[in-house]
Design a protein around this motif. Structure first.
Motif, PDB file in Angstrom:
ATOM      1  N   UNK A  95      56.366 -22.850   7.404  1.00 39.05           N
ATOM      2  CA  UNK A  95      56.920 -22.131   8.545  1.00 39.05           C
ATOM      3  C   UNK A  95      58.256 -22.733   8.975  1.00 39.05           C
ATOM      4  N   UNK A  96      58.326 -24.055   9.009  1.00 44.20           N
ATOM      5  CA  UNK A  96      59.559 -24.716   9.457  1.00 44.20           C
ATOM      6  C   UNK A  96      60.712 -24.452   8.492  1.00 44.20           C
ATOM      7  N   UNK A  97      60.433 -24.518   7.175  1.00 46.81           N
ATOM      8  CA  UNK A  97      61.476 -24.252   6.190  1.00 46.81           C
ATOM      9  C   UNK A  97      61.939 -22.802   6.270  1.00 46.81           C
ATOM     10  N   UNK A  98      60.992 -21.880   6.464  1.00 51.27           N
ATOM     11  CA  UNK A  98      61.337 -20.458   6.593  1.00 51.27           C
ATOM     12  C   UNK A  98      62.210 -20.239   7.821  1.00 51.27           C
ATOM     13  N   UNK A  99      61.810 -20.827   8.941  1.00 50.37           N
ATOM     14  CA  UNK A  99      62.570 -20.675  10.181  1.00 50.37           C
ATOM     15  C   UNK A  99      63.984 -21.231  10.041  1.00 50.37           C
ATOM     16  N   UNK A 100      64.098 -22.423   9.496  1.00 42.25           N
ATOM     17  CA  UNK A 100      65.408 -23.061   9.386  1.00 42.25           C
ATOM     18  C   UNK A 100      66.328 -22.285   8.448  1.00 42.25           C
ATOM     19  N   UNK A 101      65.774 -21.855   7.320  1.00 45.02           N
ATOM     20  CA  UNK A 101      66.595 -21.165   6.323  1.00 45.02           C
ATOM     21  C   UNK A 101      67.075 -19.809   6.826  1.00 45.02           C
ATOM     22  N   UNK A 102      66.144 -19.002   7.300  1.00 45.16           N
ATOM     23  CA  UNK A 102      66.504 -17.659   7.758  1.00 45.16           C
ATOM     24  C   UNK A 102      67.333 -17.743   9.030  1.00 45.16           C
ATOM     25  N   UNK A 103      66.977 -18.648   9.935  1.00 49.08           N
ATOM     26  CA  UNK A 103      67.728 -18.797  11.176  1.00 49.08           C
ATOM     27  C   UNK A 103      69.162 -19.213  10.932  1.00 49.08           C
ATOM     28  N   UNK A 104      69.358 -20.075   9.949  1.00 48.58           N
ATOM     29  CA  UNK A 104      70.702 -20.555   9.626  1.00 48.58           C
ATOM     30  C   UNK A 104      71.613 -19.400   9.187  1.00 48.58           C
ATOM     31  N   UNK A 114      62.156 -26.614  16.494  1.00 52.28           N
ATOM     32  CA  UNK A 114      63.161 -26.297  15.481  1.00 52.28           C
ATOM     33  C   UNK A 114      64.198 -25.332  16.060  1.00 52.28           C
ATOM     34  N   UNK A 115      63.716 -24.306  16.764  1.00 47.37           N
ATOM     35  CA  UNK A 115      64.631 -23.332  17.363  1.00 47.37           C
ATOM     36  C   UNK A 115      65.472 -23.951  18.473  1.00 47.37           C
ATOM     37  N   UNK A 116      64.897 -24.887  19.210  1.00 49.02           N
ATOM     38  CA  UNK A 116      65.667 -25.549  20.258  1.00 49.02           C
ATOM     39  C   UNK A 116      66.853 -26.290  19.653  1.00 49.02           C
ATOM     40  N   UNK A 117      66.624 -26.950  18.517  1.00 48.22           N
ATOM     41  CA  UNK A 117      67.710 -27.652  17.857  1.00 48.22           C
ATOM     42  C   UNK A 117      68.770 -26.709  17.308  1.00 48.22           C
ATOM     43  N   UNK A 118      68.354 -25.507  16.902  1.00 48.93           N
ATOM     44  CA  UNK A 118      69.294 -24.560  16.309  1.00 48.93           C
ATOM     45  C   UNK A 118      70.065 -23.765  17.356  1.00 48.93           C
ATOM     46  N   UNK A 119      69.415 -23.457  18.491  1.00 50.60           N
ATOM     47  CA  UNK A 119      70.032 -22.563  19.480  1.00 50.60           C
ATOM     48  C   UNK A 119      70.454 -23.264  20.762  1.00 50.60           C
ATOM     49  N   UNK A 120      69.943 -24.497  20.987  1.00 55.03           N
ATOM     50  CA  UNK A 120      70.231 -25.280  22.198  1.00 55.03           C
ATOM     51  C   UNK A 120      69.603 -24.675  23.463  1.00 55.03           C
ATOM     52  N   UNK A 121      68.664 -23.741  23.312  1.00 51.17           N
ATOM     53  CA  UNK A 121      67.950 -23.199  24.465  1.00 51.17           C
ATOM     54  C   UNK A 121      66.835 -24.147  24.896  1.00 51.17           C
ATOM     55  N   UNK A 122      66.374 -23.988  26.136  1.00 50.47           N
ATOM     56  CA  UNK A 122      65.231 -24.760  26.619  1.00 50.47           C
ATOM     57  C   UNK A 122      63.952 -24.255  25.950  1.00 50.47           C
ATOM     58  N   UNK A 123      62.974 -25.181  25.818  1.00 47.66           N
ATOM     59  CA  UNK A 123      61.681 -24.813  25.232  1.00 47.66           C
ATOM     60  C   UNK A 123      61.025 -23.692  26.028  1.00 47.66           C
ATOM     61  N   UNK A 124      61.155 -23.743  27.345  1.00 46.47           N
ATOM     62  CA  UNK A 124      60.533 -22.726  28.198  1.00 46.47           C
ATOM     63  C   UNK A 124      61.093 -21.336  27.901  1.00 46.47           C
TER      64      UNK A 124
END
Length: 437
Positions: free
Chosen positions: A116-125, A387-397
């Motif tokens: 899941x993490x690899x999929x998220x990072x790759x597609x999100x990038x 992972x998304x927080x690191x990519x988008x800089x949004x808060x976890x909430x």
């Protein structure tokens, strides 16, 4: 009485070790050691050595690092970036436009990654910058990506299904085949959510994409062909019985290396980084599996799983009621543990319960993956959230809030699986019957 006392001791030691930030695998071993020392006469050291060696030398487990390595190769080369370019021309006509590239990209990459993490990072990038540039709402970009990335846990080759199969000694190929149709159905639910957004909130739609000729669309699609060929080679070799899960994983590694080499994005540094990344992830999962195997042995000697299964049977719960209770249980557990840890930690107790209730273990594997997927996007320990927080800089909430509709769709998927269990069982049965001819 002894089982109740043992349960309290197991839980106290486990949560105490987890709270101390010790590695999960070592925490499981520590709990098992305490259980054997306090409640049995068997030497804990001998039992630990034998169990750890047996669990870590399983031939089935060799598929795990190979599938992880295949995903790492694709993640670190230009193959993953080309997917957006190949997908975009075909998604632009759908209601919701290029937001569908999040779902389609995750579905395709899940079929060659398993993580899941690899999929998220790759597609999100590849998708986040493009969708932002085109003016899509941020909450839709982040929310759909958070949910769609969990498809990496279900669509084969799924690392969670490998771990589940090893834990209950079930065929990995049957579990892989069982995950295909439910994975596609769940992807369809995610895409339906985007379509609904398109019609419910027309004011948020970005400007239409510029016109593109059919010839240009076909030309752009050539970037998607290498990954699709790799998917067909890996899954097709297992479907037709030409390769075991481990052999198919080897085919995937060789195929991804070959494609990256011909593409010109495979360097020595890329090769080394992918190898070390796969080694780290594989070692982490192997340590968790070792600890879980030792804990299962320890619990077996104390009689705790049998006592708990007998207690559940005494309640005379129907299979539906049991599944509902386990759904709530795994959602709560997933708030504090990652998916693989949740599976290995509970199988020693849950497996006798589901077998006693007459629940198909292949179907249950798909059910547990869907429920574990929710854990990836639920706070406070939802891994995809970080992972998304690191990519988008949004808060976890914020990420948790926008991903909430996707969690609701996963709950709907659980209901669909309960109503139509054939979604998970039909394909494995068909493959077995074909191979028996």
């Amino acid at each position: 009485m002894i089982e109740a006392y043992a349960t309290v001791v197991f839980l106290c030691v486990l949560f105490g070790l987890l709270a101390s930030s010790i590695w999960i695998g070592l925490a499981l071993m520590g709990v098992a050691w305490v259980g054997l020392e306090l409640f049995t006469t068997r030497p804990a050291g001998d039992a630990m050595i034998t169990t750890i060696w047996t669990s870590s030398s399983s031939w089935t487990l060799t598929a795990l690092p190979l599938f992880i390595w295949m995903g790492e190769i694709l993640y670190r080369t230009r193959l993953s970036q080309d997917m957006f370019r190949g997908l975009a021309p075909w998604m632009r006509f759908l209601p919701g436009g290029l937001l569908h590239t999040n779902i389609a990209g995750c579905t395709i990459f899940a079929a060659v990654s398993g993580s899941s993490a690899a999929t998220l990072t790759t597609v999100g990038k590849m998708s986040i910058p493009e969708l932002r540039k085109r003016g899509y709402p941020e909450y839709m970009i982040v929310g759909t990506l958070a949910g769609a990335a969990t498809l990496g846990l279900m669509i084969p080759p799924s690392l969670t299904l490998i771990v589940y199969g090893v834990s209950i000694n079930e065929s990995i190929i049957k579990l892989f085949m069982a995950g295909i149709i439910p994975g596609l159905v769940l992807a369809g639910l995610f895409m339906s959510y985007i379509v609904a957004w398109h019609y419910i909130r027309p004011s948020e739609r970005p400007a239409p994409e510029p016109a593109m000729s059919f010839g240009k669309m076909l030309s752009e699609s050539r970037f998607l062909v290498p990954v699709l060929i790799l998917v067909c080679a890996v899954i097709g070799s297992m479907y037709f019985g030409w390769a075991t899960a481990t052999e198919a994983a080897a085919v995937g590694v060789i195929g991804s290396l070959t494609l990256a080499l011909f593409q010109g994005s495979l360097s020595f540094n890329t090769f080394l980084e992918s190898l070390m990344g796969a080694t780290r992830t594989s070692a982490m999962i192997a340590l968790i599996l070792m600890g879980a195997a030792f804990l299962s042995l320890s619990m077996g000697f104390t009689g705790l799983p049998r006592a708990l299964a007998a207690w559940i049977n005494a309640l005379e719960l129907s299979p539906i009621t049991l599944i509902a209770a386990l759904t709530v249980f795994y959602i709560i557990l997933g708030m504090f543990l990652d998916g693989i840890s949740s599976v290995v930690l509970t199988m020693a107790i849950v497996e006798p319960m589901i077998r006693g209730a007459g629940i198909d273990v292949i179907w249950f594997g798909i059910f547990i993956v869907v429920v574990v997927e929710m854990a990836q996007v639920t706070p406070p320990i939802g891994f995809n959230l970080f992972v998304l927080q690191g990519m988008t800089k949004h808060e976890i909430s914020y990420i948790s809030k926008v991903a909430l509709p996707m969690v609701g769709l996963m709950l709907i998927m659980v209901i669909i699986l309960v109503i139509w269990p054939e979604l998970a069982t039909w394909l494995p049965e068909k493959i077995i019957s074909n191979q028996a001819r």
